[in-house]
Design a protein around this motif. Structure first.
Motif, PDB file in Angstrom:
ATOM      1  N   TYR A 158       1.255  -1.318   0.331  1.00 32.54           N
ATOM      2  CA  TYR A 158      -0.021   0.157   0.212  1.00 32.54           C
ATOM      3  C   TYR A 158       1.295   1.362   0.066  1.00 32.54           C
ATOM      4  O   TYR A 158       1.728   0.984   0.643  1.00 32.54           O
ATOM      5  CB  TYR A 158      -1.117   0.162   1.475  1.00 32.54           C
ATOM      6  CG  TYR A 158      -1.901  -1.002   1.056  1.00 32.54           C
ATOM      7  CD1 TYR A 158      -3.358  -0.396   0.755  1.00 32.54           C
ATOM      8  CD2 TYR A 158      -1.658  -2.154   1.871  1.00 32.54           C
ATOM      9  CE1 TYR A 158      -4.487  -1.692   1.327  1.00 32.54           C
ATOM     10  CE2 TYR A 158      -3.181  -3.265   1.599  1.00 32.54           C
ATOM     11  CZ  TYR A 158      -4.375  -2.912   1.296  1.00 32.54           C
ATOM     12  OH  TYR A 158      -5.448  -3.371   1.224  1.00 32.54           O
ATOM     13  N   GLY A 159       0.185   2.137  -1.132  1.00 26.27           N
ATOM     14  CA  GLY A 159       1.090   3.776  -0.985  1.00 26.27           C
ATOM     15  C   GLY A 159       0.912   4.106  -1.701  1.00 26.27           C
ATOM     16  O   GLY A 159      -0.631   4.530  -1.148  1.00 26.27           O
TER      17      GLY A 159
ATOM     18  N   SER B   1      10.183   6.053  -2.921  1.00 25.91           N
ATOM     19  CA  SER B   1       8.547   5.808  -2.887  1.00 25.91           C
ATOM     20  C   SER B   1       8.331   4.735  -2.569  1.00 25.91           C
ATOM     21  O   SER B   1       8.899   4.103  -2.965  1.00 25.91           O
ATOM     22  CB  SER B   1       8.516   6.310  -4.290  1.00 25.91           C
ATOM     23  OG  SER B   1       8.580   5.444  -5.547  1.00 25.91           O
ATOM     24  N   SER B   2       7.037   4.598  -2.766  1.00 27.04           N
ATOM     25  CA  SER B   2       5.994   3.205  -2.872  1.00 27.04           C
ATOM     26  C   SER B   2       6.035   3.123  -3.475  1.00 27.04           C
ATOM     27  O   SER B   2       6.156   1.306  -3.764  1.00 27.04           O
ATOM     28  CB  SER B   2       4.068   3.255  -2.327  1.00 27.04           C
ATOM     29  OG  SER B   2       4.542   4.419  -0.989  1.00 27.04           O
TER      30      SER B   2
ATOM     31  N   VAL C  91      -1.540  -0.577  -4.093  1.00 23.15           N
ATOM     32  CA  VAL C  91      -3.374  -0.642  -3.740  1.00 23.15           C
ATOM     33  C   VAL C  91      -2.220   0.951  -3.914  1.00 23.15           C
ATOM     34  O   VAL C  91      -0.995   1.589  -3.167  1.00 23.15           O
ATOM     35  CB  VAL C  91      -3.173  -1.255  -2.794  1.00 23.15           C
ATOM     36  CG1 VAL C  91      -4.749  -0.289  -2.556  1.00 23.15           C
ATOM     37  CG2 VAL C  91      -3.406  -2.341  -3.194  1.00 23.15           C
ATOM     38  N   ASP C  92      -3.077   2.016  -4.513  1.00 24.35           N
ATOM     39  CA  ASP C  92      -2.262   3.338  -4.156  1.00 24.35           C
ATOM     40  C   ASP C  92      -3.737   4.078  -3.210  1.00 24.35           C
ATOM     41  O   ASP C  92      -5.005   3.581  -3.285  1.00 24.35           O
ATOM     42  CB  ASP C  92      -1.756   4.143  -5.356  1.00 24.35           C
ATOM     43  CG  ASP C  92      -2.607   5.818  -5.054  1.00 24.35           C
ATOM     44  OD1 ASP C  92      -2.582   6.302  -4.477  1.00 24.35           O
ATOM     45  OD2 ASP C  92      -1.735   6.514  -5.969  1.00 24.35           O
ATOM     46  N   PHE C  93      -3.362   3.771  -1.585  1.00 27.66           N
ATOM     47  CA  PHE C  93      -4.413   3.819  -0.965  1.00 27.66           C
ATOM     48  C   PHE C  93      -5.120   5.213  -1.042  1.00 27.66           C
ATOM     49  O   PHE C  93      -6.327   5.242  -0.217  1.00 27.66           O
ATOM     50  CB  PHE C  93      -4.275   4.325   0.761  1.00 27.66           C
ATOM     51  CG  PHE C  93      -3.241   4.972   0.962  1.00 27.66           C
ATOM     52  CD1 PHE C  93      -4.187   6.274   1.224  1.00 27.66           C
ATOM     53  CD2 PHE C  93      -2.027   5.260   0.975  1.00 27.66           C
ATOM     54  CE1 PHE C  93      -2.934   7.450   2.450  1.00 27.66           C
ATOM     55  CE2 PHE C  93      -1.066   6.055   1.214  1.00 27.66           C
ATOM     56  CZ  PHE C  93      -1.555   7.025   2.195  1.00 27.66           C
TER      57      PHE C  93
ATOM     58  N   TYR D 280       3.492   4.706   5.188  1.00 27.53           N
ATOM     59  CA  TYR D 280       3.330   3.798   3.951  1.00 27.53           C
ATOM     60  C   TYR D 280       5.215   4.340   3.091  1.00 27.53           C
ATOM     61  O   TYR D 280       5.452   5.392   3.641  1.00 27.53           O
ATOM     62  CB  TYR D 280       2.371   5.088   3.101  1.00 27.53           C
ATOM     63  CG  TYR D 280       2.461   6.215   2.486  1.00 27.53           C
ATOM     64  CD1 TYR D 280       3.014   6.890   1.591  1.00 27.53           C
ATOM     65  CD2 TYR D 280       1.755   6.625   4.121  1.00 27.53           C
ATOM     66  CE1 TYR D 280       2.898   7.793   0.825  1.00 27.53           C
ATOM     67  CE2 TYR D 280       1.236   8.265   3.363  1.00 27.53           C
ATOM     68  CZ  TYR D 280       1.895   8.589   1.978  1.00 27.53           C
ATOM     69  OH  TYR D 280       2.085  10.090   1.506  1.00 27.53           O
ATOM     70  N   PRO D 281       5.569   3.140   2.348  1.00 27.50           N
ATOM     71  CA  PRO D 281       4.740   1.945   2.095  1.00 27.50           C
ATOM     72  C   PRO D 281       4.326   1.116   3.246  1.00 27.50           C
ATOM     73  O   PRO D 281       5.160   0.343   3.996  1.00 27.50           O
ATOM     74  CB  PRO D 281       5.995   1.891   0.821  1.00 27.50           C
ATOM     75  CG  PRO D 281       6.804   2.351   1.156  1.00 27.50           C
ATOM     76  CD  PRO D 281       6.929   2.915   1.869  1.00 27.50           C
ATOM     77  N   LEU D 282       3.156   0.382   3.360  1.00 28.53           N
ATOM     78  CA  LEU D 282       2.901  -0.797   3.853  1.00 28.53           C
ATOM     79  C   LEU D 282       2.998  -1.872   2.961  1.00 28.53           C
ATOM     80  O   LEU D 282       2.510  -2.338   2.165  1.00 28.53           O
ATOM     81  CB  LEU D 282       1.525  -0.219   4.136  1.00 28.53           C
ATOM     82  CG  LEU D 282       0.480  -1.505   5.839  1.00 28.53           C
ATOM     83  CD1 LEU D 282       1.709  -1.326   6.940  1.00 28.53           C
ATOM     84  CD2 LEU D 282      -0.437  -0.983   6.314  1.00 28.53           C
TER      85      LEU D 282
END
Length: 101
Positions: free
Chosen positions: A6-7, A20-21, A45-47, A67-69
């Protein structure tokens, strides 16, 4: 096994200097894909833009996690400045549990 990252497009404000994510997601795909012979699936997943919310998106929006998670089969294994060692240890533990005796 499923690796879900997730990011967001913007880097986490608390993770200055971290990749970056999306860079983290690409890096994990490349490294883990080479390291493990087991089937791994990856999802990003772009939260901030996801059409459907889940508990992880809500937690990220509420600043519960950085994030990222990174999730492994639905369990959080790392967040923020992601470290490969944490991810590989989680995968190795999962593989040990599923290995035939």
């Amino acid at each position: 096994m499923e690796i879900k990252v997730y990011g967001a497009a913007q880097t986490c404000p608390s993770c200055v200097g971290a990749p970056s994510s999306e860079e983290t997601y690409s890096w994990l795909q490349a490294v883990l894909g080479r390291k493990y012979e087991t089937a791994l699936t990856f999802e990003y997943v772009d939260f901030e833009a996801a059409p459907v919310e889940d508990e992880w998106i809500t937690a990220l929006q509420d600043d519960v996690y950085f994030y990222p998670l990174v999730l492994l089969d639905g369990e959080m294994v790392d967040e923020g400045y992601v470290q490969l060692k944490k991810i590989t240890q989680a995968i190795d533990r999962r593989l040990e549990k599923t290995a035939p005796e």
